[in-house]
Every structure is written in structure tokens, then in C-alpha cells.
Design a protein around this motif. Structure first.
Motif, PDB file in Angstrom:
ATOM      1  N   ILE A   1      24.521 180.123 129.370  1.00 36.97           N
ATOM      2  CA  ILE A   1      23.362 180.938 129.013  1.00 36.97           C
ATOM      3  C   ILE A   1      22.163 180.487 129.832  1.00 36.97           C
TER       4      ILE A   1
ATOM      5  N   VAL B   1      29.709 178.779 126.327  1.00 36.37           N
ATOM      6  CA  VAL B   1      29.066 179.953 126.908  1.00 36.37           C
ATOM      7  C   VAL B   1      27.937 179.502 127.826  1.00 36.37           C
TER       8      VAL B   1
ATOM      9  N   LEU C   1      35.854 181.140 123.858  1.00 37.61           N
ATOM     10  CA  LEU C   1      34.993 180.089 123.329  1.00 37.61           C
ATOM     11  C   LEU C   1      35.839 178.881 122.936  1.00 37.61           C
TER      12      LEU C   1
ATOM     13  N   LEU D   1      25.985 178.167 121.043  1.00 35.74           N
ATOM     14  CA  LEU D   1      26.892 178.882 121.936  1.00 35.74           C
ATOM     15  C   LEU D   1      27.150 178.089 123.214  1.00 35.74           C
ATOM     16  N   ARG D   2      26.146 177.371 123.691  1.00 35.72           N
ATOM     17  CA  ARG D   2      26.376 176.523 124.860  1.00 35.72           C
ATOM     18  C   ARG D   2      27.411 175.444 124.546  1.00 35.72           C
TER      19      ARG D   2
ATOM     20  N   ALA E   1      28.314 187.024 123.618  1.00 36.85           N
ATOM     21  CA  ALA E   1      28.995 185.749 123.841  1.00 36.85           C
ATOM     22  C   ALA E   1      30.478 185.826 123.486  1.00 36.85           C
TER      23      ALA E   1
ATOM     24  N   VAL F   1      24.089 185.788 129.823  1.00 35.96           N
ATOM     25  CA  VAL F   1      25.164 185.268 128.981  1.00 35.96           C
ATOM     26  C   VAL F   1      26.495 185.470 129.710  1.00 35.96           C
TER      27      VAL F   1
ATOM     28  N   ASN G   1      30.594 184.461 129.367  1.00 35.55           N
ATOM     29  CA  ASN G   1      31.743 183.880 128.676  1.00 35.55           C
ATOM     30  C   ASN G   1      32.899 183.842 129.662  1.00 35.55           C
TER      31      ASN G   1
END
Length: 473
Positions: free
Chosen positions: A298, A296, A315, A291-292, A265, A309, A311
Motif C-alpha cells: 500500500i 498487501v 493475503l 493489511l500491510r 485488498a 493497493v 495484492n
């Protein structure tokens, strides 16, 4: 130690990490957990009935095979198949080995767990050699953790061996200091065999982390009732209990899976994480959600297969409640350090005032990140202001494996090579992760040099380093 012209020099080893630009699209397989297989073999050896320990379709890690061989020398009945082991267990291992048990270089990761069970040999004592202090573990702290539950050992400095005396744990309330907390899995494995119920409380919840979660899951798989709150470092086990035969699948380790997900990520591009038929560990599911929120993309096939995944470039900061996932906080801090905007980490516990966290925060600041504990929160809130890219360099030692892996993630994603003192117990226990990192094109190697007026670092043999997948075979 090297002495010359009145000045004392010591050998120091550092891990050099050279980041490389990742490809736009690549595939990362999640390896089965060797540490999980090793623990399952040990528990199956004292369980009633016939257990099946799956090793998966790939090659069995040498550490797992060597653990099985050591258990066979302790009297366990273990038959190796092409994709696993059949273990016919019993209440006690029936015989004492003719020679000492050698837990050598590639299988030293089994020491914390197999040493706890050495007291189950009814006509012991059992002597484990050589002294593992020169390999991967501070054995004195490990022995003290096991003695807290009523087992007895002696360490012979001359012969460099550890002697385990036969006996039954006493039980009772056990409070493990920060120095001993990292060995809670060893205490948990032997606790069901105690004379009375056992309550375990950790002074430092960071030190147990995902490793203790895996152990607790295995205990339940083998029929042991455990009441626990891993996020608060607390377990209660009725005792005595009897281990019962079980079938244990070859699953990825949740901590390794979390690190791989964070690594993919953190880098621009698209990655496919191959996880096979196994469900995502709960730890990884929570990390997916976080992470979402950080931007990111996913995709996850719930029935198994792969995790996609992507990116898009960088981020974005977010706010995260980290209760129950203290072991991935260093990874989240590293991800926040390179995200745009501000990342806020919140907890009901004073996680960010712990010595290990303070040292990690200092290391991230050295790499250019702005990490700011909120004074009024009493260590329960931390803000991280992101930078474009962290700065590589000579990084300080971390106090536990989780912060070491957070710093390793920072080094991999930095702008230039970094060096950091190795965390030997992690490298020996999770050798599959270091092999995976190198397979993805990240250069990692050990450098040895002499330095004056520095504390000594553990010195491992070349065979140990090959077992940890740092040196090539």
C-alpha cells in the motif's frame, strides 16, 4: 402477504451478489459521505451563526438535497450553492410547517437524525409521514432510544405517521440496550440540548461503530464538548450546550472507506483509490497497517490524492489487536478467511461472544471458512484458518450493518453468486457505497419471491431501492 389453500405465504426479498473477476488495474473514487452532509445540515440548522456545508465538486446526492428541503420546511434558512449549502441557524426553528413533513423514499436515511430535532420546533408538534417502518427503519426502536433521553413521540398506526412533540431532553444516565444501540447517533445529536449533563452507555458496542464516530466528530466541529470512548460504547456530554456555526468539508465516510480498502485488498491486482485532498480517517490508517502485515503493498500520499493497493495473489494470516475498531472486525474476519495460514483477532472485550458476531461466524463457516473462538478467552480471542476461496450460496441474515457488510465482502469474493437478506438501514444511509460497488462491475440486484412459514421482510418501494442505488434509474 399471500394466502392460498390454507397455507400462508409471505414476500421475501434477498440481495443477489454475483462476483466478477476484477481488472488487473482499476481506479476507485471514494465518494463524499451523504450521511455526514445530512447530519451537518441538521446540526447547522440549530447552531448559532452561518455555517457552510460543502458537498464537493460532484453532483449532490438526492438524499442530501431532500434533507435540506425538509429542514427549510421546519423553518431553517438554507441556501443552496453549486458546491454546498449556506445555513443560517438559530437556537430554535421558528415555525411549525403548514403540512406534514414527508420523508420520502430517497431521503429516508435522514429520519433518525431529523426526527430527534423535530422536538426543537417551538410551536409543534411536527408530524413526519409516511410511517418509515415500511421503508428502512424499525421506527419503534428509534423512538424508544429518543424517549430514553426525555423526548416525546407518538406513532399512529392508522395514519402511518410519527408525531414529535416539542420539548427539551432531560439528560442523566442513559443505558441503551442492544436493540436501541444502533440509534446512538440520534441521541448524541440532541444530547447537548438537554437540561442536565448526559452520559450514554451502550450494551452492544458493535451497533454504533463508525457511524457514532462520525457523529461525535461533527459535534466537536460545531463546538460541543464530548468526552468519549467509542470502543467501549461510552459518551459524556455537558448540557445544556449551544451549537456554534461551523464549516464542514465533504469527506469520505470512514466505514465506506474501510470497506473499499478491504475490497481492493482482497482481490489480486493493483487498484488506485482516489481520496482527493482529505486525510485518511484514523480507522482507515489502522486498517492500512493491518493489511500491510497481511502482505498487501500500500502506497499512500499523505498530502492527498490516491492510495495504491496491490495484492500479489493471496493475503497471509496475522495477529491483530482489534480494540477501538470493533466495526471493522467482520471485514478482518472475512479477509482472514481467505488468507493463507492463521489470522488471530484479540480484544480486551468479549466481542466474539456477542449474538451478531456468533451469527456472522456461523455464516463464514457455511461458506467453508474455519472460524474458531478460543474457549478460555471468554470471547476475547478468535482464530480464522484461511481457505483458497469462500463458497457462495444462500446466506443468513445478519443482526447489524457491520456484519452485513462483512458478509457482503465475503459474497463479492466468493466462488459463485450468493444471496443474502438486505440490511435496509445500511443501504439507505450509505447509498454511495452500493452505487460504487455496482460501478466496479460487481452485479447486485434484489430478488423478490414468496415463501411459506417465513418471517416477513421489510418491503421497500421501487423509488426507495433506486435511492439506495440498487435498482437502476
Amino acid at each position: 402477504m399471500i394466502v392460498g389453500r390454507g397455507e400462508e405465504f409471505r414476500v421475501e426479498m434477498r440481495l443477489r451478489v454475483t462476483p466478477m473477476e476484477p481488472p488487473l488495474m482499476h481506479e476507485v473514487p471514494l465518494p463524499a459521505s451523504a450521511a455526514r452532509m445530512q447530519r451537518a445540515l441538521i446540526l447547522a440548522s440549530v447552531a448559532r451563526g452561518e455555517s457552510w456545508i460543502e458537498t464537493g465538486d460532484g453532483c449532490t446526492p438526492p438524499a442530501v438535497h431532500n434533507t435540506a428541503e425538509a429542514l427549510k420546511r421546519l423553518g431553517a434558512s438554507i441556501v443552496r450553492r453549486t458546491d454546498g449549502y449556506v445555513v443560517d441557524g438559530g437556537d430554535l426553528w421558528l415555525r411549525h410547517p403548514d403540512q406534514h413533513i414527508y420523508l420520502g423514499d430517497p431521503d429516508c436515511g435522514a429520519l433518525p437524525w431529523i426526527l430527534a430535532m423535530g422536538a426543537r420546533v417551538q410551536n409543534g408538534p411536527v408530524v413526519f409521514e409516511p410511517h418509515p417502518g415500511r421503508l428502512a427503519y424499525p421506527v419503534t426502536a428509534l423512538v424508544k432510544a429518543l424517549e430514553a433521553i426525555g423526548l416525546h413521540f407518538s406513532v399512529d398506526a392508522t395514519s402511518k405517521s410519527v408525531r414529535a412533540f416539542p420539548g427539551q431532553p432531560e439528560g442523566g444516565a442513559i443505558n441503551l440496550s442492544p436493540l436501541l444501540s444502533r440509534w446512538v447517533s440520534s441521541v448524541l445529536m440532541v444530547a447537548p440540548l438537554a437540561r442536565a449533563p448526559v452520559t450514554i452507555k451502550l450494551a452492544d458496542t458493535f451497533s454504533a461503530g463508525a457511524d457514532a464516530i462520525v457523529t461525535t466528530q461533527l459535534l466537536r466541529r460545531f463546538g460541543i464538548f464530548v468526552d468519549s470512548d467509542e470502543s467501549r460504547g461510552w459518551w459524556r456530554l455537558d448540557a445544556p450546550q449551544t451549537y456554534r456555526a461551523a464549516q464542514v468539508d465533504a469527506c469520505p465516510d470512514p466505514w465506506v472507506a474501510a470497506f473499499v480498502l478491504a475490497l481492493t485488498a482482497a482481490q489480486p491486482g493493483t487498484t488506485e483509490i482516489v481520496r482527493g485532498r482529505h486525510a485518511l480517517p484514523s480507522l482507515m490508517e489502522r486498517l492500512v497497517t493491518i493489511l500491510r502485515e497481511m502482505g498487501v503493498a500500500i502506497s499512500n500520499n499523505q498530502d492527498g490524492g490516491t492510495i495504491g493497493v496491490r495484492n500479489p495473489g493471496r493475503l497471509v494470516g496475522t495477529t491483530v489487536d482489534v480494540d477501538g475498531m470493533a466495526q471493522v472486525v467482520p471485514l478482518l474476519m472475512t479477509l482472514g478467511a481467505t488468507a493463507s495460514g492463521t489470522t488471530v483477532l484479540r480484544s480486551r472485550q468479549p466481542l466474539f461472544n456477542l449474538p451478531a458476531s456468533i451469527e456472522f461466524q456461523r455464516a463464514l463457516r457455511q461458506m467453508g471458512a474455519e472460524v474458531v473462538p478460543v474457549p478460555a478467552s471468554g470471547g476475547r480471542r478468535l482464530t480464522v484458518l484461511g481457505v483458497d476461496r469462500l463458497q457462495g450460496g444462500d446466506l443468513p441474515a445478519m443482526l447489524d450493518a457491520h456484519h452485513f457488510m462483512g458478509l457482503l465482502l465475503a459474497a463479492i469474493t466468493a466462488d459463485r453468486p450468493s444471496t443474502l437478506p438486505p440490511e435496509w438501514s445500511f443501504l439507505a444511509t450509505y447509498s454511495e457505497l452500493t452505487a460504487l460497488i455496482r460501478a466496479q462491475g460487481m452485479k447486485m440486484k434484489l430478488e423478490t419471491f414468496s415463501t411459506a412459514s417465513q418471517p416477513p421482510e421489510p418491503v421497500l418501494s421501487a423509488a426507495t431501492l433506486r435511492g439506495a442505488s440498487i435498482l437502476p434509474n
